[in-house]
Design a protein around this motif. Structure first.
Motif, PDB file in Angstrom:
ATOM      1  N   UNK A 611      14.971 -21.700  -6.929  1.00  0.00           N
ATOM      2  CA  UNK A 611      14.470 -21.816  -5.560  1.00  0.00           C
ATOM      3  C   UNK A 611      14.330 -20.434  -4.911  1.00  0.00           C
ATOM      4  N   UNK A 612      13.314 -20.334  -4.079  1.00  0.00           N
ATOM      5  CA  UNK A 612      13.071 -19.094  -3.317  1.00  0.00           C
ATOM      6  C   UNK A 612      12.665 -19.464  -1.901  1.00  0.00           C
ATOM      7  N   UNK A 613      12.829 -18.490  -0.993  1.00  0.00           N
ATOM      8  CA  UNK A 613      12.308 -18.640   0.368  1.00  0.00           C
ATOM      9  C   UNK A 613      11.225 -17.594   0.574  1.00  0.00           C
ATOM     10  N   UNK A 614      10.093 -18.042   1.089  1.00  0.00           N
ATOM     11  CA  UNK A 614       8.948 -17.157   1.289  1.00  0.00           C
ATOM     12  C   UNK A 614       8.694 -16.976   2.786  1.00  0.00           C
ATOM     13  N   UNK A 615       8.684 -15.692   3.217  1.00  0.00           N
ATOM     14  CA  UNK A 615       8.329 -15.376   4.606  1.00  0.00           C
ATOM     15  C   UNK A 615       6.840 -15.057   4.629  1.00  0.00           C
ATOM     16  N   UNK A 616       6.053 -15.948   5.274  1.00  0.00           N
ATOM     17  CA  UNK A 616       4.594 -15.819   5.213  1.00  0.00           C
ATOM     18  C   UNK A 616       3.982 -16.072   6.588  1.00  0.00           C
ATOM     19  N   UNK A 680      -4.395 -21.471  -8.598  1.00  0.00           N
ATOM     20  CA  UNK A 680      -3.381 -22.458  -8.983  1.00  0.00           C
ATOM     21  C   UNK A 680      -2.009 -21.871  -8.711  1.00  0.00           C
ATOM     22  N   UNK A 681      -0.979 -22.735  -8.646  1.00  0.00           N
ATOM     23  CA  UNK A 681       0.383 -22.284  -8.356  1.00  0.00           C
ATOM     24  C   UNK A 681       0.957 -21.569  -9.579  1.00  0.00           C
ATOM     25  N   UNK A 682       1.616 -20.444  -9.367  1.00  0.00           N
ATOM     26  CA  UNK A 682       2.223 -19.652 -10.440  1.00  0.00           C
ATOM     27  C   UNK A 682       3.667 -20.110 -10.640  1.00  0.00           C
ATOM     28  N   UNK A 683       3.848 -21.104 -11.511  1.00  0.00           N
ATOM     29  CA  UNK A 683       5.195 -21.651 -11.734  1.00  0.00           C
ATOM     30  C   UNK A 683       6.126 -20.634 -12.381  1.00  0.00           C
ATOM     31  N   UNK A 684       5.554 -19.643 -13.060  1.00  0.00           N
ATOM     32  CA  UNK A 684       6.373 -18.634 -13.747  1.00  0.00           C
ATOM     33  C   UNK A 684       6.748 -17.453 -12.844  1.00  0.00           C
ATOM     34  N   UNK A 685       6.500 -17.607 -11.540  1.00  0.00           N
ATOM     35  CA  UNK A 685       6.786 -16.504 -10.592  1.00  0.00           C
ATOM     36  C   UNK A 685       8.265 -16.103 -10.653  1.00  0.00           C
ATOM     37  N   UNK A 686       8.498 -14.787 -10.732  1.00  0.00           N
ATOM     38  CA  UNK A 686       9.872 -14.270 -10.774  1.00  0.00           C
ATOM     39  C   UNK A 686      10.026 -13.136  -9.751  1.00  0.00           C
ATOM     40  N   UNK A 687      11.205 -13.100  -9.152  1.00  0.00           N
ATOM     41  CA  UNK A 687      11.500 -12.017  -8.197  1.00  0.00           C
ATOM     42  C   UNK A 687      13.013 -11.876  -8.088  1.00  0.00           C
ATOM     43  N   UNK A 688      13.500 -10.656  -7.959  1.00  0.00           N
ATOM     44  CA  UNK A 688      14.950 -10.427  -7.921  1.00  0.00           C
ATOM     45  C   UNK A 688      15.575 -10.901  -6.610  1.00  0.00           C
ATOM     46  N   UNK A 689      14.765 -10.995  -5.535  1.00  0.00           N
ATOM     47  CA  UNK A 689      15.288 -11.413  -4.237  1.00  0.00           C
ATOM     48  C   UNK A 689      15.143 -12.920  -4.051  1.00  0.00           C
ATOM     49  N   UNK A 690      16.019 -13.461  -3.211  1.00  0.00           N
ATOM     50  CA  UNK A 690      15.916 -14.886  -2.900  1.00  0.00           C
ATOM     51  C   UNK A 690      14.874 -15.102  -1.802  1.00  0.00           C
ATOM     52  N   UNK A 691      14.963 -14.283  -0.738  1.00  0.00           N
ATOM     53  CA  UNK A 691      13.982 -14.381   0.356  1.00  0.00           C
ATOM     54  C   UNK A 691      12.956 -13.261   0.184  1.00  0.00           C
ATOM     55  N   UNK A 692      11.712 -13.677   0.039  1.00  0.00           N
ATOM     56  CA  UNK A 692      10.649 -12.718  -0.267  1.00  0.00           C
ATOM     57  C   UNK A 692       9.634 -12.721   0.874  1.00  0.00           C
ATOM     58  N   UNK A 693       9.314 -11.509   1.343  1.00  0.00           N
ATOM     59  CA  UNK A 693       8.303 -11.404   2.400  1.00  0.00           C
ATOM     60  C   UNK A 693       6.969 -11.023   1.774  1.00  0.00           C
ATOM     61  N   UNK A 694       5.974 -11.878   1.986  1.00  0.00           N
ATOM     62  CA  UNK A 694       4.641 -11.617   1.444  1.00  0.00           C
ATOM     63  C   UNK A 694       3.759 -11.132   2.584  1.00  0.00           C
ATOM     64  N   UNK A 695       3.468  -9.853   2.570  1.00  0.00           N
ATOM     65  CA  UNK A 695       2.677  -9.272   3.654  1.00  0.00           C
ATOM     66  C   UNK A 695       1.223  -9.673   3.546  1.00  0.00           C
ATOM     67  N   UNK A 696       0.633  -9.900   4.736  1.00  0.00           N
ATOM     68  CA  UNK A 696      -0.798 -10.184   4.803  1.00  0.00           C
ATOM     69  C   UNK A 696      -1.556  -8.890   4.458  1.00  0.00           C
ATOM     70  N   UNK A 697      -2.604  -9.004   3.688  1.00  0.00           N
ATOM     71  CA  UNK A 697      -3.425  -7.825   3.390  1.00  0.00           C
ATOM     72  C   UNK A 697      -4.083  -7.375   4.698  1.00  0.00           C
ATOM     73  N   UNK A 698      -3.757  -6.133   5.116  1.00  0.00           N
ATOM     74  CA  UNK A 698      -4.313  -5.639   6.377  1.00  0.00           C
ATOM     75  C   UNK A 698      -5.713  -5.101   6.143  1.00  0.00           C
ATOM     76  N   UNK A 699      -6.661  -5.717   6.803  1.00  0.00           N
ATOM     77  CA  UNK A 699      -7.980  -5.118   6.697  1.00  0.00           C
ATOM     78  C   UNK A 699      -8.016  -3.913   7.612  1.00  0.00           C
ATOM     79  N   UNK A 700      -8.869  -2.960   7.250  1.00  0.00           N
ATOM     80  CA  UNK A 700      -8.920  -1.763   8.049  1.00  0.00           C
ATOM     81  C   UNK A 700      -9.439  -2.179   9.395  1.00  0.00           C
ATOM     82  N   UNK A 701      -8.468  -2.410  10.298  1.00  0.00           N
ATOM     83  CA  UNK A 701      -8.783  -3.001  11.590  1.00  0.00           C
ATOM     84  C   UNK A 701      -9.718  -2.126  12.395  1.00  0.00           C
ATOM     85  N   UNK A 702      -9.945  -0.992  11.891  1.00  0.00           N
ATOM     86  CA  UNK A 702     -10.659   0.005  12.656  1.00  0.00           C
ATOM     87  C   UNK A 702     -11.997  -0.492  13.172  1.00  0.00           C
ATOM     88  N   UNK A 703     -12.788  -1.026  12.326  1.00  0.00           N
ATOM     89  CA  UNK A 703     -14.168  -1.271  12.722  1.00  0.00           C
ATOM     90  C   UNK A 703     -14.241  -2.299  13.839  1.00  0.00           C
TER      91      UNK A 703
END
Length: 784
Positions: A611-616, A680-703
């Motif tokens: 089990x993992x917790x995802x901050x999204x 599709x869902x990546x069932x083989x996903x691995x990460x050393x942390x329990x709570x993982x923060x997935x950052x939104x891809x920042x578009x170059x807000x400039x324009x």
């Protein structure tokens, strides 16, 4: 009548008590001693020692007294014997000639002193003075021939010096013998020079005033000084003695100083021109400093003190004053670029000595700051590092002012003006980048600095902030970034946030920070509302597995967000309605608008690893929840199900399938999301942390985002311009175009182009706030 001889013995006894004969003392000491002796005794003159008859009649003497105390009264002076004056003068003349020829004196010096006193007492002083002058004059005349044909060498100078030293020694001894004459007759005749001054006059007239002798003497002195300036070792004591002689003879200024200064001027003029071409600026400055120290040492060692000011001024003029601009053009930028603190300190010290030097340095200082600063600000390629480079540059110039320029206020003010000039050459961009720089430092995760270092950094930022004109641009971008930090909980420190807010309030006033303070109040009120909402949920016994947290934002305080309608899961929609009922029940008349772009969630996920917790974000949540209903979806299916706008959806999928934490698998594999891609869902996903923060891809807000922020700023500026114009016209009623423009510029805190200002005036005329004068089109009238 018996002659009184007590005076003689007392006189001798006082002299013998001294460690050395009084005549070997200096002129001043001897004169002081003789004055004290002369004032101490007041009995009749002695004649027995100089050949007078012991039975000479002194005069009628009466006495009265008690016991052994007798008082004698002398009625008149005795007559001098025949030939006494002549014989006495011969003895005195022999003594003077013996002194002049450095031979032994036949007579006791006391006898000679007493003889002079006897002659003066019988009014032979005038004759005695003339005779003494003649003897001295004859002796000095005889000296001149030995110098006229003497070859011009250092030996000549030594011979002149010896002649002068001998003359001084002789005149001191002669004066000690004729001291009584000097203290009585000469002192009473103001037109007569003293015996010492008479000797100086004679030496000056017959020796030094001789053209050949004077020319060779001055040439020799100048040659020795020139050799010393060239690095040779010379006899400084000889120079000191000769120049002291010229000073005592009162011909130092006329015969020596003028020529000396001319030679100095010529030497250093040529040297300055030559070395400015040959040497680099630091080396040249050290040479100038060395020369100034050398000349100052010459004044102390052998030159007269009166020469110091014109001498140093000559050196400064030729080595510095004539090359101020050339020195700075050749080397100032190099010294500043390399931060050569010691050389810059020396440069400032030397330029401070020259009239106008500091002003010239100040102008080049301003030009350097403007030129260097402009390279930082104007080049778009340096935008990422602009603010840090500005801070480093400011630290550098501050250090130079403090250490090298002695904290000179003129340089401080010039630096501020220069910074203000170059930083506003590129409108708005520096203000925007400063706001973003502050955001990067105040965000959570910034572990670069401690609290104290962060506070110092904010103080430095505020200094740069003062220089920018477009403070409203800074406010707009700062508010946008502050909103993100507060809503997403990314603020590194509430204390640091409030400290920055306090600094802005102090700098720009309460009106500038009122909206920013309102944002903090909203966050605090939201916390209280959520406590009440949880109590409400418990009281209503409303079931649910989702914990809802809502931030209530006052629209006027926060940046403008474009609402985006998305398809939320039924459970989320139900919770939204429950909160809406709760909130509007407490605050009637208000309207709630949900901002889905600012939402974020914590999801629980199960993978093969566990089990993992995802901050999204909310958009990422909507995408991930779809995979509870199916194994694989294409881009178009996800877009239809979630209702997320196309570009936003592509960035969301990219963050989930192409980022560091890939909880989804994309087919085909690539960095960008294209039409037809399947996920599709990546069932083989691995990460050393329990709570993982997935950052939104920042578009170059400039324009887009930057453009909209800047546009809002310009819109606000138009309102401010309109308000300023109406205020001025309401107060003045009638005003010419030029005066109106001038007053508007004085009131506004941001730069405005004349064309834009003219548009605002036309707009106000169209809206009937003001009108053009019918007779004078360049004049406006206020319309009430």
């Amino acid at each position: 009548m018996k002659l009184f001889t007590a005076e003689k013995f007392n006189f001798t006894g006082i002299l013998k008590n001294q460690n050395q004969p009084p005549f070997k003392k200096t002129q001043h000491t001897f004169r002081k001693k003789m004055y004290s002796l002369f004032n101490h005794f007041s009995v009749a003159p002695l004649y027995s020692e100089i050949g007078m008859c012991s039975s000479a009649v002194v005069g009628n003497t009466n006495y009265t007294g008690d016991g052994g105390n007798r008082k004698y009264c002398i009625d008149k002076k005795p007559k001098l014997p025949e030939n006494y004056t002549h014989e006495t003068w011969q003895k005195l003349k022999e003594a003077v000639e013996a002194i002049q020829n450095s031979t032994s004196i036949k007579y006791n010096l006391e006898e000679l002193y007493q003889a002079v006193e006897n002659l003066c007492s019988h009014k032979i002083s005038a004759k005695l003075y003339k005779q003494l002058r003649v003897v001295c004059e004859d002796h000095i005349k005889a000296q001149i021939d030995q110098f006229r044909e003497y070859p011009f060498r250092v030996l000549f100078l030594k011979k002149i010096d010896k002649c002068w030293q001998d003359h001084c020694r002789q005149m001191i001894m002669i004066r000690s013998i004729f001291l009584f004459l000097d203290r009585t007759y000469v002192l009473q005749n103001s037109m007569l020079p003293s015996i010492w001054d008479m000797g100086l006059e004679l030496f000056r007239f017959y020796i030094i005033s001789d053209l050949k002798v004077q020319s060779k003497t001055i040439d020799g002195i100048l040659l020795l000084i020139e050799r010393e300036r060239s690095g040779e070792a010379i006899d400084r004591s000889l120079l000191r003695s000769l120049l002291s002689m010229l000073s005592d003879l009162q011909i130092y200024q006329d015969s020596f100083e003028q020529r000396f200064l001319e030679e100095t001027n010529r030497l250093y003029a040529a040297e300055g021109q030559r070395l400015m071409q040959e040497r680099e600026v630091p080396e040249y400055l050290h040479h100038v400093n060395k020369r100034l120290e050398e000349e100052a040492d010459r004044v102390i060692t052998y030159l007269d003190q009166s020469t110091q000011k014109p001498l140093i001024a000559t050196v400064e003029k030729q080595l510095l004053g004539e090359h101020l601009t050339a020195t700075l053009q050749k080397g100032l930028n190099h010294l500043l670029d390399e931060n050569r603190i010691q050389d810059l300190s020396l440069l400032y010290q030397l330029f401070s000595r020259v009239r106008g030097g500091v002003q010239v340095l100040l102008q080049h200082w301003i030009e350097y700051i403007k030129a260097f600063g402009s390279t930082i600000v104007i080049n778009p390629e340096k935008d990422k590092t602009m603010v840090q480079e500005l801070l480093d540059f400011k630290d550098k110039v501050d250090s130079i002012i403090d250490v090298c320029f002695m904290k000179n206020e003129k340089f401080v003010n010039a630096m501020k003006e220069a910074f203000e000039t170059f930083i506003n050459k590129r409108p708005n961009k520096p203000a925007e980048l400063i706001a973003k720089y502050v955001d990067s430092k105040l965000r959570a995760g910034n572990k670069e600095a401690t609290d104290e270092e962060l506070e110092k950094m904010l103080d430095k930022i505020m200094i740069i902030f003062r220089f920018i004109y477009g403070k409203d641009v800074f406010e707009a971008f700062y508010k946008k970034d502050l909103a993100k930090r507060l809503l997403v909980g990314k603020s590194a420190s509430v204390d640091a946030e409030k400290s920055m807010l306090s600094k802005l309030k102090h700098e720009c006033g309460a009106a500038f920070t009122s909206k920013l303070e309102g944002m903090f109040k909203d966050m605090e009120l939201s916390k209280d509302i959520m406590v009440q909402f949880k109590q409400y949920m418990q009281c209503q016994n409303i079931p649910g597995n989702i914990e809802l947290t809502v931030n209530i934002l006052t629209m006027g305080y926060w940046p403008t967000y474009v609402p985006m309608e998305v398809h939320l899961p039924p459970e989320m929609v139900r919770l939204q309605e429950i909160f809406k009922t709760f909130y509007l029940g407490k605050h009637s008349g208000r309207k709630l608008q949900w901002q889905s772009t600012l939402g974020h969630c914590v999801l629980k996920a199960e993978f093969k690893e566990g089990k993992k917790e995802l901050q999204v974000s909310l958009f990422q949540t909507l995408v991930l929840l779809m995979f509870n209903e199916g194994e694989e979806f294409c881009l178009e299916e996800i877009k239809l199900a979630t209702g997320i706008e196309d570009s936003e959806l592509r960035r969301t999928l990219q963050s989930l399938a192409c980022g560091k934490a890939r909880v989804l698998t994309k087919t085909p594999k690539s960095k960008d999301v294209e039409d037809g891609d399947k996920f599709s869902c990546n069932d083989d996903f691995k990460h050393k942390l329990f709570r993982i923060k997935i950052n939104q891809i920042q578009m170059k807000e400039t324009v887009e985002e930057q453009a909209s922020t800047t546009e809002r700023v310009f819109q606000d500026r138009q309102y401010q311009i309109d308000a300023a114009i109406v205020r001025i016209m309401k107060m003045r009623k009638t005003l010419s175009h030029n005066l109106l423009v001038s007053e508007v510029y004085n009131q506004l805190k941001f730069p405005v182009k004349p064309a834009d200002l003219k548009k605002r005036i036309e707009s106000l005329i169209d809206r009937d706030y003001m009108e053009r004068d019918k007779e004078n089109p360049n004049q406006y009238n206020y319309v009430a």
